[in-house]
Design a protein around this motif. Structure first.
Motif, PDB file in Angstrom:
ATOM      1  N   ALA A 279     -41.283  21.686 -61.722  1.00  0.00           N
ATOM      2  CA  ALA A 279     -40.988  20.805 -62.852  1.00  0.00           C
ATOM      3  C   ALA A 279     -40.163  21.521 -63.916  1.00  0.00           C
ATOM      4  O   ALA A 279     -39.155  20.981 -64.404  1.00  0.00           O
ATOM      5  N   LEU A 280     -40.556  22.720 -64.271  1.00  0.00           N
ATOM      6  CA  LEU A 280     -39.836  23.443 -65.311  1.00  0.00           C
ATOM      7  C   LEU A 280     -38.448  23.883 -64.844  1.00  0.00           C
ATOM      8  O   LEU A 280     -37.500  23.895 -65.638  1.00  0.00           O
ATOM      9  N   ILE A 281     -38.321  24.237 -63.569  1.00  0.00           N
ATOM     10  CA  ILE A 281     -36.998  24.588 -63.029  1.00  0.00           C
ATOM     11  C   ILE A 281     -36.054  23.385 -63.115  1.00  0.00           C
ATOM     12  O   ILE A 281     -34.887  23.509 -63.513  1.00  0.00           O
ATOM     13  N   ILE A 282     -36.573  22.206 -62.779  1.00  0.00           N
ATOM     14  CA  ILE A 282     -35.750  20.994 -62.823  1.00  0.00           C
ATOM     15  C   ILE A 282     -35.332  20.683 -64.261  1.00  0.00           C
ATOM     16  O   ILE A 282     -34.197  20.271 -64.516  1.00  0.00           O
ATOM     17  N   VAL A 283     -36.237  20.882 -65.201  1.00  0.00           N
ATOM     18  CA  VAL A 283     -35.906  20.654 -66.607  1.00  0.00           C
ATOM     19  C   VAL A 283     -34.744  21.553 -67.032  1.00  0.00           C
ATOM     20  O   VAL A 283     -33.783  21.100 -67.666  1.00  0.00           O
ATOM     21  N   VAL A 284     -34.808  22.838 -66.680  1.00  0.00           N
ATOM     22  CA  VAL A 284     -33.752  23.782 -67.039  1.00  0.00           C
ATOM     23  C   VAL A 284     -32.431  23.396 -66.370  1.00  0.00           C
ATOM     24  O   VAL A 284     -31.370  23.398 -67.007  1.00  0.00           O
ATOM     25  N   VAL A 285     -32.482  23.053 -65.077  1.00  0.00           N
ATOM     26  CA  VAL A 285     -31.271  22.676 -64.346  1.00  0.00           C
ATOM     27  C   VAL A 285     -30.632  21.433 -64.960  1.00  0.00           C
ATOM     28  O   VAL A 285     -29.410  21.381 -65.190  1.00  0.00           O
ATOM     29  N   ASN A 286     -31.442  20.420 -65.250  1.00  0.00           N
ATOM     30  CA  ASN A 286     -30.896  19.181 -65.798  1.00  0.00           C
ATOM     31  C   ASN A 286     -30.327  19.359 -67.202  1.00  0.00           C
ATOM     32  O   ASN A 286     -29.320  18.736 -67.564  1.00  0.00           O
ATOM     33  N   MET A 287     -30.965  20.182 -68.000  1.00  0.00           N
ATOM     34  CA  MET A 287     -30.420  20.422 -69.332  1.00  0.00           C
ATOM     35  C   MET A 287     -29.088  21.162 -69.248  1.00  0.00           C
ATOM     36  O   MET A 287     -28.164  20.890 -70.022  1.00  0.00           O
ATOM     37  N   THR A 288     -28.967  22.072 -68.293  1.00  0.00           N
ATOM     38  CA  THR A 288     -27.696  22.771 -68.077  1.00  0.00           C
ATOM     39  C   THR A 288     -26.618  21.798 -67.614  1.00  0.00           C
ATOM     40  O   THR A 288     -25.480  21.827 -68.098  1.00  0.00           O
ATOM     41  N   ILE A 289     -26.962  20.929 -66.670  1.00  0.00           N
ATOM     42  CA  ILE A 289     -26.017  19.923 -66.184  1.00  0.00           C
ATOM     43  C   ILE A 289     -25.565  19.016 -67.315  1.00  0.00           C
ATOM     44  O   ILE A 289     -24.376  18.674 -67.433  1.00  0.00           O
ATOM     45  N   THR A 290     -26.496  18.622 -68.181  1.00  0.00           N
ATOM     46  CA  THR A 290     -26.157  17.737 -69.290  1.00  0.00           C
ATOM     47  C   THR A 290     -25.128  18.367 -70.206  1.00  0.00           C
ATOM     48  O   THR A 290     -24.165  17.714 -70.631  1.00  0.00           O
ATOM     49  N   VAL A 291     -25.309  19.653 -70.526  1.00  0.00           N
ATOM     50  CA  VAL A 291     -24.359  20.359 -71.382  1.00  0.00           C
ATOM     51  C   VAL A 291     -22.983  20.416 -70.724  1.00  0.00           C
ATOM     52  O   VAL A 291     -21.951  20.158 -71.361  1.00  0.00           O
ATOM     53  N   VAL A 292     -22.953  20.747 -69.425  1.00  0.00           N
ATOM     54  CA  VAL A 292     -21.677  20.835 -68.705  1.00  0.00           C
ATOM     55  C   VAL A 292     -20.972  19.491 -68.668  1.00  0.00           C
ATOM     56  O   VAL A 292     -19.754  19.384 -68.894  1.00  0.00           O
ATOM     57  N   VAL A 293     -21.733  18.434 -68.403  1.00  0.00           N
ATOM     58  CA  VAL A 293     -21.153  17.096 -68.274  1.00  0.00           C
ATOM     59  C   VAL A 293     -20.601  16.608 -69.612  1.00  0.00           C
ATOM     60  O   VAL A 293     -19.500  16.047 -69.681  1.00  0.00           O
ATOM     61  N   ILE A 294     -21.369  16.791 -70.679  1.00  0.00           N
ATOM     62  CA  ILE A 294     -20.902  16.360 -71.999  1.00  0.00           C
ATOM     63  C   ILE A 294     -19.603  17.079 -72.367  1.00  0.00           C
ATOM     64  O   ILE A 294     -18.651  16.467 -72.866  1.00  0.00           O
ATOM     65  N   THR A 295     -19.545  18.365 -72.086  1.00  0.00           N
ATOM     66  CA  THR A 295     -18.331  19.143 -72.369  1.00  0.00           C
ATOM     67  C   THR A 295     -17.146  18.619 -71.570  1.00  0.00           C
ATOM     68  O   THR A 295     -16.033  18.473 -72.081  1.00  0.00           O
ATOM     69  N   LYS A 296     -17.389  18.274 -70.315  1.00  0.00           N
ATOM     70  CA  LYS A 296     -16.296  17.825 -69.440  1.00  0.00           C
ATOM     71  C   LYS A 296     -15.818  16.419 -69.807  1.00  0.00           C
ATOM     72  O   LYS A 296     -14.632  16.115 -69.722  1.00  0.00           O
ATOM     73  N   ILE A 297     -16.755  15.560 -70.235  1.00  0.00           N
ATOM     74  CA  ILE A 297     -16.363  14.207 -70.627  1.00  0.00           C
ATOM     75  C   ILE A 297     -15.550  14.235 -71.920  1.00  0.00           C
ATOM     76  O   ILE A 297     -14.547  13.531 -72.069  1.00  0.00           O
ATOM     77  N   LEU A 298     -15.972  15.062 -72.855  1.00  0.00           N
ATOM     78  CA  LEU A 298     -15.287  15.128 -74.147  1.00  0.00           C
ATOM     79  C   LEU A 298     -13.947  15.847 -74.053  1.00  0.00           C
ATOM     80  O   LEU A 298     -13.018  15.533 -74.799  1.00  0.00           O
ATOM     81  N   ARG A 299     -13.846  16.805 -73.117  1.00  0.00           N
ATOM     82  CA  ARG A 299     -12.602  17.573 -72.966  1.00  0.00           C
ATOM     83  C   ARG A 299     -12.203  17.621 -71.493  1.00  0.00           C
ATOM     84  O   ARG A 299     -12.263  18.663 -70.848  1.00  0.00           O
ATOM     85  N   PRO A 300     -11.773  16.486 -70.930  1.00  0.00           N
ATOM     86  CA  PRO A 300     -11.418  16.454 -69.510  1.00  0.00           C
ATOM     87  C   PRO A 300     -10.125  17.216 -69.235  1.00  0.00           C
ATOM     88  O   PRO A 300      -9.223  17.260 -70.066  1.00  0.00           O
ATOM     89  N   SER A 301     -10.061  17.807 -68.063  1.00  0.00           N
ATOM     90  CA  SER A 301      -8.831  18.480 -67.653  1.00  0.00           C
ATOM     91  C   SER A 301      -7.855  17.471 -67.084  1.00  0.00           C
ATOM     92  O   SER A 301      -8.200  16.321 -66.839  1.00  0.00           O
ATOM     93  N   ILE A 302      -6.616  17.885 -66.849  1.00  0.00           N
ATOM     94  CA  ILE A 302      -5.581  16.974 -66.352  1.00  0.00           C
ATOM     95  C   ILE A 302      -5.973  16.414 -64.991  1.00  0.00           C
ATOM     96  O   ILE A 302      -6.327  17.150 -64.081  1.00  0.00           O
ATOM     97  N   GLY A 303      -5.922  15.086 -64.883  1.00  0.00           N
ATOM     98  CA  GLY A 303      -6.235  14.440 -63.618  1.00  0.00           C
ATOM     99  C   GLY A 303      -7.708  14.185 -63.406  1.00  0.00           C
ATOM    100  O   GLY A 303      -8.096  13.577 -62.418  1.00  0.00           O
ATOM    101  N   ASP A 304      -8.569  14.627 -64.353  1.00  0.00           N
ATOM    102  CA  ASP A 304     -10.003  14.453 -64.182  1.00  0.00           C
ATOM    103  C   ASP A 304     -10.562  13.293 -64.976  1.00  0.00           C
ATOM    104  O   ASP A 304     -11.747  13.015 -64.909  1.00  0.00           O
ATOM    105  N   LYS A 305      -9.747  12.635 -65.777  1.00  0.00           N
ATOM    106  CA  LYS A 305     -10.262  11.571 -66.634  1.00  0.00           C
ATOM    107  C   LYS A 305     -10.618  10.332 -65.813  1.00  0.00           C
ATOM    108  O   LYS A 305      -9.768   9.731 -65.165  1.00  0.00           O
ATOM    109  N   PRO A 306     -11.908   9.914 -65.818  1.00  0.00           N
ATOM    110  CA  PRO A 306     -12.306   8.738 -65.041  1.00  0.00           C
ATOM    111  C   PRO A 306     -11.845   7.458 -65.732  1.00  0.00           C
ATOM    112  O   PRO A 306     -11.506   7.464 -66.920  1.00  0.00           O
ATOM    113  N   ASN A 307     -11.843   6.344 -64.991  1.00  0.00           N
ATOM    114  CA  ASN A 307     -11.467   5.085 -65.599  1.00  0.00           C
ATOM    115  C   ASN A 307     -12.544   4.646 -66.596  1.00  0.00           C
ATOM    116  O   ASN A 307     -13.635   5.214 -66.649  1.00  0.00           O
TER     117      ASN A 307
END
Length: 345
Positions: free
Chosen positions: A183-211
């Motif tokens: 349970a605690l490992i999953i919490v850490v993994v998901n919080m890390t994923i959330t940070v990465v995803v938010i960063t990528k959505i706010l600052r997408p690279s060329i060709g990565d912007k979803p519709n």
């Protein structure tokens, strides 16, 4: 999670029991409501693959926690009333509680990994059926393996459950770690994923912007993970403080409060916080109300439905969620709502 329990006649024990049963009632009703809402709006909110997989995860999180809460009540009843064959029943209850609580966390992990996959591997698009197979294997397969190994390794020595509760043993085998560590490992993994995803959505690279439609779905997933993961994880985080004997009663109370009302958190933040779910519910109530009024009166053809997007109740509901909506009229001939001065939606 605590190795010892309060004195059966103590005020703390009575308080924890009251909180547990009231909270579980709210949780079970909230989870049932969540499943009903998902069934009602399913066709409206699963029109793209990302949104479809998100709601698959939310439904299974709610269903798993609902079953786990029911088994929790069963386990409590077994111990409190000392039913015949209660040892066998207690082992069964412990197994299912362990399995379904783990399933909640592994479905959270599935939701996080799916979000990460949709944003990072833009050019690789697997089919819906493959994603479902992977999701169900991870959501139920991994918890089943962990639960079976735990009971198989400890039950032959009769040290699977605690002596005073239908839950994983701590003193003799530390079997409780088979739940806490994943349970605690999953919490850490998901919080890390959330940070990465938010960063990528706010600052997408060329060709990565979803519709736009995909991006809205990804934002909804990010909000769900960002809210549900800390809530689900912190409940067991406070539980770790109760592992130590003589720990403060405050930790026991906070732990019980957070765990008992988990179902309410999922209904609010995992289901009703979704803008698409809100719009689908409003549209459904609007159409139903308009149809009812139209059948009752032929002289008031321009009546505004109570739950239409232009009604005061609807506007107040939207304002609570920080949204505004353009006035809408009654359905057109093809059954779709028509905005004032615009074409059919």
């Amino acid at each position: 999670m605590s190795p010892d329990s309060p004195d059966p006649d103590s005020l703390l024990k009575i308080l924890l029991d009251i909180i547990s049963y009231i909270g579980l009632c709210f949780s079970i009703l909230s989870l049932a409501a969540c499943l009903v809402v998902e069934a009602v709006v399913w066709k409206s909110v699963t029109k793209n693959r990302t949104s479809y997989m998100r709601h698959i995860c939310i439904v299974n999180i709610a269903a798993s926690l609902l079953v786990a809460d029911v088994w929790f009540i069963v386990a409590s009843t077994i111990r409190d009333h000392h039913y015949v064959l209660n040892e066998t029943a207690c082992v069964a209850a412990t197994f299912f509680i362990h399995f379904f609580y783990l399933s909640v966390f592994f479905w959270m992990l599935t939701l996080g990994l799916m979000l990460f996959y949709r944003l990072v591997f833009i050019l690789h698009d697997s089919s819906k059926s493959i994603q479902k197979v992977i999701a169900f294997s991870l959501g139920y397969g991994c918890p089943l393996i962990i639960s079976v190994i735990t009971v198989g390794a400890t039950q032959p020595r009769e040290v699977y459950t605690r002596k005073n509760a239908c839950w994983l043993n701590w003193e003799d085998t530390k079997a409780l770690l088979a739940f806490v560590i994943p349970a605690l490992i999953i919490v850490v993994v998901n919080m890390t994923i959330t940070v990465v995803v938010i960063t990528k959505i706010l600052r997408p690279s060329i060709g990565d912007k979803p519709n736009k439609q995909e991006k809205n779905s990804l934002f909804q997933i990010t909000k769900s993970i960002g809210v549900l993961t800390p809530l689900l994880g912190l409940t067991w985080g406070f539980g770790l403080a109760t592992v130590f004997q003589g720990s403060s009663a405050v930790f026991h109370i906070v732990f019980t409060l957070l765990n008992a009302f988990q179902g309410l958190f999922i209904l609010l933040f995992g289901c009703l916080w979704d803008q698409k779910v809100q719009e689908a519910l409003l549209k459904k109530f609007s159409l139903s109300r308009w149809s009812s009024q139209h059948s009752k009166s032929t002289s008031l053809g321009s009546s505004t439905p109570v739950f239409s997007m232009s009604s005061p109740i609807s506007r107040r509901f939207n304002n609570l969620f920080g949204k505004t909506a353009a006035p809408q009229g009654p359905p057109s001939s093809d059954g779709n709502l028509v905005s004032s001065g615009s074409s059919p939606i």
